[in-house]
Structures are given as C-alpha cells and as structure tokens.
Write a protein that holds these residues in place. Sequence first.
Motif, PDB file in Angstrom:
ATOM      1  N   VAL A  81       0.890  -0.836   0.469  1.00  0.00           N
ATOM      2  CA  VAL A  81      -0.133   0.259  -0.026  1.00  0.00           C
ATOM      3  C   VAL A  81       0.544   1.283  -0.258  1.00  0.00           C
ATOM      4  N   PRO A  82       0.907   2.210  -0.753  1.00  0.00           N
ATOM      5  CA  PRO A  82      -0.283   2.198  -1.925  1.00  0.00           C
ATOM      6  C   PRO A  82      -0.188   1.917  -3.249  1.00  0.00           C
ATOM      7  N   ALA A  83       0.876   0.897  -3.230  1.00  0.00           N
ATOM      8  CA  ALA A  83       1.407   1.117  -4.712  1.00  0.00           C
ATOM      9  C   ALA A  83       0.645   0.075  -5.549  1.00  0.00           C
ATOM     10  N   THR A  84       0.176  -1.244  -5.089  1.00  0.00           N
ATOM     11  CA  THR A  84      -0.789  -2.440  -5.699  1.00  0.00           C
ATOM     12  C   THR A  84      -2.239  -1.752  -5.208  1.00  0.00           C
ATOM     13  N   ALA A  85      -3.084  -1.185  -3.993  1.00  0.00           N
ATOM     14  CA  ALA A  85      -3.609  -0.937  -3.870  1.00  0.00           C
ATOM     15  C   ALA A  85      -4.580  -0.241  -4.977  1.00  0.00           C
ATOM     16  N   HIS A  86      -3.831   0.691  -5.060  1.00  0.00           N
ATOM     17  CA  HIS A  86      -4.164   1.491  -6.132  1.00  0.00           C
ATOM     18  C   HIS A  86      -3.978   1.428  -7.294  1.00  0.00           C
ATOM     19  N   ALA A  87      -3.340   0.505  -8.180  1.00  0.00           N
ATOM     20  CA  ALA A  87      -2.846   0.183  -9.362  1.00  0.00           C
ATOM     21  C   ALA A  87      -3.444   0.512 -10.738  1.00  0.00           C
ATOM     22  N   ASP A  88      -4.849  -0.075 -10.220  1.00  0.00           N
ATOM     23  CA  ASP A  88      -5.796   0.088 -11.504  1.00  0.00           C
ATOM     24  C   ASP A  88      -6.300   1.637 -11.399  1.00  0.00           C
ATOM     25  N   SER A  89      -6.568   1.899 -10.435  1.00  0.00           N
ATOM     26  CA  SER A  89      -7.141   3.868 -10.276  1.00  0.00           C
ATOM     27  C   SER A  89      -6.481   4.634  -9.969  1.00  0.00           C
ATOM     28  N   GLY A  90      -4.678   4.536 -10.023  1.00  0.00           N
ATOM     29  CA  GLY A  90      -3.592   6.197 -10.932  1.00  0.00           C
ATOM     30  C   GLY A  90      -3.280   5.988  -9.382  1.00  0.00           C
ATOM     31  N   PRO A  91      -3.299   7.345  -9.284  1.00  0.00           N
ATOM     32  CA  PRO A  91      -2.581   8.134  -7.898  1.00  0.00           C
ATOM     33  C   PRO A  91      -3.819   8.448  -6.903  1.00  0.00           C
ATOM     34  N   THR A  92      -3.268   8.373  -6.084  1.00  0.00           N
ATOM     35  CA  THR A  92      -4.191   9.495  -4.861  1.00  0.00           C
ATOM     36  C   THR A  92      -3.898  10.556  -4.018  1.00  0.00           C
ATOM     37  N   THR A  93      -4.650  11.270  -3.246  1.00  0.00           N
ATOM     38  CA  THR A  93      -4.132  11.899  -3.020  1.00  0.00           C
ATOM     39  C   THR A  93      -5.201  12.196  -0.924  1.00  0.00           C
ATOM     40  N   GLN A  94      -3.724  12.548  -0.858  1.00  0.00           N
ATOM     41  CA  GLN A  94      -4.486  12.128   0.893  1.00  0.00           C
ATOM     42  C   GLN A  94      -4.115  13.915   1.593  1.00  0.00           C
ATOM     43  N   PHE A  95      -5.019  13.398   3.105  1.00  0.00           N
ATOM     44  CA  PHE A  95      -4.707  15.469   2.991  1.00  0.00           C
ATOM     45  C   PHE A  95      -4.754  14.709   4.539  1.00  0.00           C
ATOM     46  N   ASP A  96      -3.787  14.926   5.121  1.00  0.00           N
ATOM     47  CA  ASP A  96      -3.778  15.161   6.764  1.00  0.00           C
ATOM     48  C   ASP A  96      -4.177  17.057   7.493  1.00  0.00           C
ATOM     49  N   ILE A  97      -5.101  17.107   8.051  1.00  0.00           N
ATOM     50  CA  ILE A  97      -5.204  19.144   8.760  1.00  0.00           C
ATOM     51  C   ILE A  97      -5.270  18.345  10.307  1.00  0.00           C
ATOM     52  N   THR A  98      -4.034  19.349  10.527  1.00  0.00           N
ATOM     53  CA  THR A  98      -4.213  19.131  12.419  1.00  0.00           C
ATOM     54  C   THR A  98      -3.963  20.746  12.740  1.00  0.00           C
ATOM     55  N   THR A  99      -4.460  20.613  13.441  1.00  0.00           N
ATOM     56  CA  THR A  99      -4.728  22.360  13.836  1.00  0.00           C
ATOM     57  C   THR A  99      -4.022  22.440  15.897  1.00  0.00           C
ATOM     58  N   LEU A 100      -3.193  22.913  16.487  1.00  0.00           N
ATOM     59  CA  LEU A 100      -2.858  22.931  17.716  1.00  0.00           C
ATOM     60  C   LEU A 100      -3.452  24.101  18.805  1.00  0.00           C
ATOM     61  N   PHE A 101      -3.559  24.067  19.414  1.00  0.00           N
ATOM     62  CA  PHE A 101      -4.398  24.659  20.153  1.00  0.00           C
ATOM     63  C   PHE A 101      -3.447  24.974  21.574  1.00  0.00           C
ATOM     64  N   TYR A 102      -3.035  26.083  22.050  1.00  0.00           N
ATOM     65  CA  TYR A 102      -1.608  25.839  22.912  1.00  0.00           C
ATOM     66  C   TYR A 102      -1.109  27.168  24.138  1.00  0.00           C
ATOM     67  N   GLY A 103      -1.700  26.471  24.582  1.00  0.00           N
ATOM     68  CA  GLY A 103      -1.437  27.970  25.722  1.00  0.00           C
ATOM     69  C   GLY A 103      -0.765  27.592  27.489  1.00  0.00           C
ATOM     70  N   GLU A 104      -0.532  28.273  27.514  1.00  0.00           N
ATOM     71  CA  GLU A 104       0.838  29.041  28.489  1.00  0.00           C
ATOM     72  C   GLU A 104      -0.053  29.630  29.322  1.00  0.00           C
ATOM     73  N   GLN A 105      -0.001  29.074  30.570  1.00  0.00           N
ATOM     74  CA  GLN A 105      -0.614  29.485  31.547  1.00  0.00           C
ATOM     75  C   GLN A 105       0.126  31.346  32.172  1.00  0.00           C
ATOM     76  N   SER A 106      -0.724  32.101  32.077  1.00  0.00           N
ATOM     77  CA  SER A 106      -0.388  33.543  31.908  1.00  0.00           C
ATOM     78  C   SER A 106       0.520  34.040  31.269  1.00  0.00           C
ATOM     79  N   ARG A 107       0.714  33.526  29.673  1.00  0.00           N
ATOM     80  CA  ARG A 107       2.125  33.732  29.322  1.00  0.00           C
ATOM     81  C   ARG A 107       1.500  33.781  27.842  1.00  0.00           C
ATOM     82  N   THR A 108       1.891  32.419  27.062  1.00  0.00           N
ATOM     83  CA  THR A 108       1.726  32.551  25.575  1.00  0.00           C
ATOM     84  C   THR A 108       0.883  32.073  24.802  1.00  0.00           C
ATOM     85  N   ASP A 109       0.196  32.091  23.934  1.00  0.00           N
ATOM     86  CA  ASP A 109      -0.681  30.873  23.677  1.00  0.00           C
ATOM     87  C   ASP A 109      -0.198  31.140  21.676  1.00  0.00           C
ATOM     88  N   ILE A 110      -1.029  30.004  21.830  1.00  0.00           N
ATOM     89  CA  ILE A 110      -0.289  29.815  20.255  1.00  0.00           C
ATOM     90  C   ILE A 110      -2.072  29.436  19.629  1.00  0.00           C
TER      91      ILE A 110
END
Lengths: 422, 75
Positions: free
Chosen positions: A28-57
């Motif tokens: 995978v993914p070479a054989t699994a999609h050999a017939d259907s051509g290339p595939t596209t995968q999306f990975d989305i992440t979001t970080l919520f970061y908060g220091e006590q009384s300091r920085t937020d990201i």
Amino acid sequence: MQLDSSTQSSSIRQKLSRTALALALLEVPATAHADSGPTTQFDITTLFYGEQSRTDIFEPMVRVSRLFPDGQSLYAQFGLDVVTGASPSGALPSGEIQTTTGSSGRILTIPAGAIPMMNFQDQRFGFDGDWHKSLSRFFTSDIGGHFSRERDYQSLGINGKMSVDLFRRLTTLTFGGGYNHDSVFPTGGTPAGLSDGTIISNQGNPKQVKNFMIGISQVLSRKWLFGFDFSRTFENGYLTEPYKVISIVDPVTGIPVSQLTDKRPDARDRTSLLFSSAYHLSRDVVYLYYRHYWDTWKLQSDTFDFKYRHELGSENGTYLEPHIRYYHQTPAEFFTVGLVEGDPLPEFATADTRLGLLKTMTLGTTLGFHIFDNPSLWTIRAEYIRQIGDSYPVNAVGIQQTFDLSPPLNTFAVVVGYSFNF
Amino acid sequence: MKTIIRWKLRLLLIFLSFTAFGCATIHPWDRDLLAEKKMSLNPSPMVRAVDNHIYFSKEGSTGGDDIGGGGCGCN
C-alpha cells in the motif's frame, strides 16, 4: 519426527495467510491503487497551545500527499502560527510593586517578586515540500525544501536523504543532509550584544544551519523494530536573542540597577544520539525514545519519551495512546541569572531560562477514531506540559535570593487531527 | 581528538551490534505485524512536527530524529 498432516497444512495456511497480509500491507499504496492511478491524502492538524498567564498559540497545518502507483510520492505541507502573549524578558524582579497598563487599558499590578515579562505577537507561515522516490529495489531517496517567514525571521532550506535496505530488508541505513539559510531582522533594529540597547544596527543578520545525519533501523524480531540515529548540526551567524536582556544588580542589595542586551557566540555545533523502539504486543504497540544531546555551548540534555498505543474495541482502528515525556538539560556555559555591578563583563551572557537548568515533564493522551464506518481518521490529543527551572540559583545576590526566579510553567496543548483520502 | 576517536569507536560498535541482529531470519510470512502502519518509528510525522516545534521553542536542545525542517525565530 513426523508432523501430523492436518497440523502441517494448518501451519502452511497460517503462513500463506500472514504472507498475503504482509504483502498487502507492504505494497500500500502502490498495488492497492494500481488500477485507479494516484491518490491524494490530506492530513489536517490544528494546535491550540496555552501557557498559564503567558503565551497562546494557534497553529493550523495541512499536509497534502500525492501517492503514485510506482511508490513515488510528493508531499506539501502548509502551516500558520499565530502567537500572542508574553514571555520573560530575562530581567530580574525589581523588588517593588509595579503597575502597568495592559493592551485592554486595564491597570495591572505586578507583585514585587514577579518575573518581568515582555508582550509580543507574531504570525508565521511555513511551507515544506518533499519528493520521495524509489531508485531501485533497495534504494530510496527523499529531496525536500522549506520556506517560512515571520515578522522578524525568515528561513529557506533544502534537504536530501537516501536509504538502503540490507540483509533481506531487516536493516535500513539512512544518510541525509540539509542546509538552511535564515535571516534575523529584529523589530526596531539589532541591538549590539551586551550593550544598553541604544547601539542599533539596521543590517540583516544571516544565520546558516548545516545538518547531517546517519541512521539505522533494524528489525530485531517479528514484533520489534529498533532504530538509532546520529546527527550533527552546525549553526553559524546571528544566534543571539535580540529581545532578551540581562539585569545588572547591586552587589549587596541585589536590586537591579540597569540592564544589558543578550549576547551569544556566533557558532553552535549540536550533536545528538537518538534510540527509538517500536514493539508490537499483537494488538497494542509500545514506543520508546531516548535522546542524548550535547553542544558546544556546553548544554547537555536527555529526553525520555514513552507512548503506548492501546487498541480499543474491535478492528475498527479506534485507539487510545497515553504519552509520557521527561526532559532534563544542564545550563549553557554563559547562562547567568544576572550580572553584578562592578564585575568585569563576560564575553557572552544570557539570562534566557531556555538555556538554563531546565526540566520538562509531559503527560498526555491521544484518542484516534473513525466516525461510523468512514475510513477518515480523527485524532484528538491533549497534553499537560510542566517546566521547572532553577528557582533559587546559588549565585543569586541580595533580595534575589528571596524570589522564585524561575517559577514552574504550566502549559496545556490540544491537537486535533483529521486524515482522509481523496 | 581522543573524544572523537572514542565516539567513532562507539558508533562502530553500535553498527556492528545491529548488523549482528541482521543475521536473524524473519520470513516474509512473519512480517504481518511489522507491515502495519502503526509499526513505525515515526507513525505520525505531523504530530512529531508539532511536538518538535513546541519543544524547540521551549527548550535549549533540538533535533536528532530527522533532517530539514524550518528555522524559527521562536528560539
């Protein structure tokens, strides 16, 4: 000794079944999609970061992977950081109650022993690209690039990596290198090091980073994968933190009388050894990492990282992954909590607690799950990070001995991830 | 100079230990577990990238697990 024929055929059936499963997963993914051509995968992440009384990201990231039937793949990753809040300036507490006006217009009262902070806000966007290609049955290569920009910093880099499979694919050797050309252009100009901050240069400050690594990963058994990486990084150029300061205190009372800007050497060679292990417990997997690090600023650190992926329910891919991390570092040789009035100035000095004695403990867990029978994977990770510095350093002078000069910092971070194929 | 030689010897020893393990036999039909995506030393590259960014901005040391990646004014 003769084997019973039914036992023998059952054993062969098991082997064939496992072989088919292994081959299916390996291809995978070479054989699994050999017939259907290339595939596209999306990975989305979001970080919520908060220091006590300091920085937020707030940091959303998107990674798009284009997977081709011949095993080739292209990756592009986009990220945005929005950072607001405050961080320690490096100065020592004045010993007096202070009042200041916050950005909202509210009057804030700062206790006598409070660590002076500086407010900041910044946005950073970054782009990373990577091309992965099999050169032959045993050789694979990766070529990548990077660009990021923020208000006072820009980074441009390239990197390359080659891997070779050896000993019936039980061993993989990896060699790689990278080069970054960064530029630092502080807001308001670059202050001269160890000055009162009035000597300003408006020239850009280049910084070069060269990085080399050699790694080996080894299959030790049907359930155990082990890795070792050795890497070296050579940094040259402007490595000072332009916004940090160092207090000069009265030699008797310890009360700050003035302050100087931070100054660090213009070269830093970093070396690290990383040991990694993944052990399969038939369903669950245990991950262990240990890194030993040292550099020419005489900073040494040890990092232990443990994750346990526990599969929940049936084979639907839902899992819980507790995480523990412990980090300990010794101070850089030019780290100081403050300078004493009348003493000769050192060549380099910083009061940045990130270069001081420091411990970090992380506790967290990740939940991975699918909604109904949708193959898209959701992950939610929550972590608590606690940093402890040298609260009462032995070389503190006068009233500084009575203050907690590095109060523990508590941070909460949540990462939400979503992966799907298109 | 002695330190460099000592480190080279240690690295050689680690490499030889690994190649000794390479003599073990693991047949194709024994690789079903190893072939699972979670059976990787870095099963979640993006999570690793987020972690590296957090700790890079909060600690004095960085790197060790890969090459490349971006610089940042956060440290």
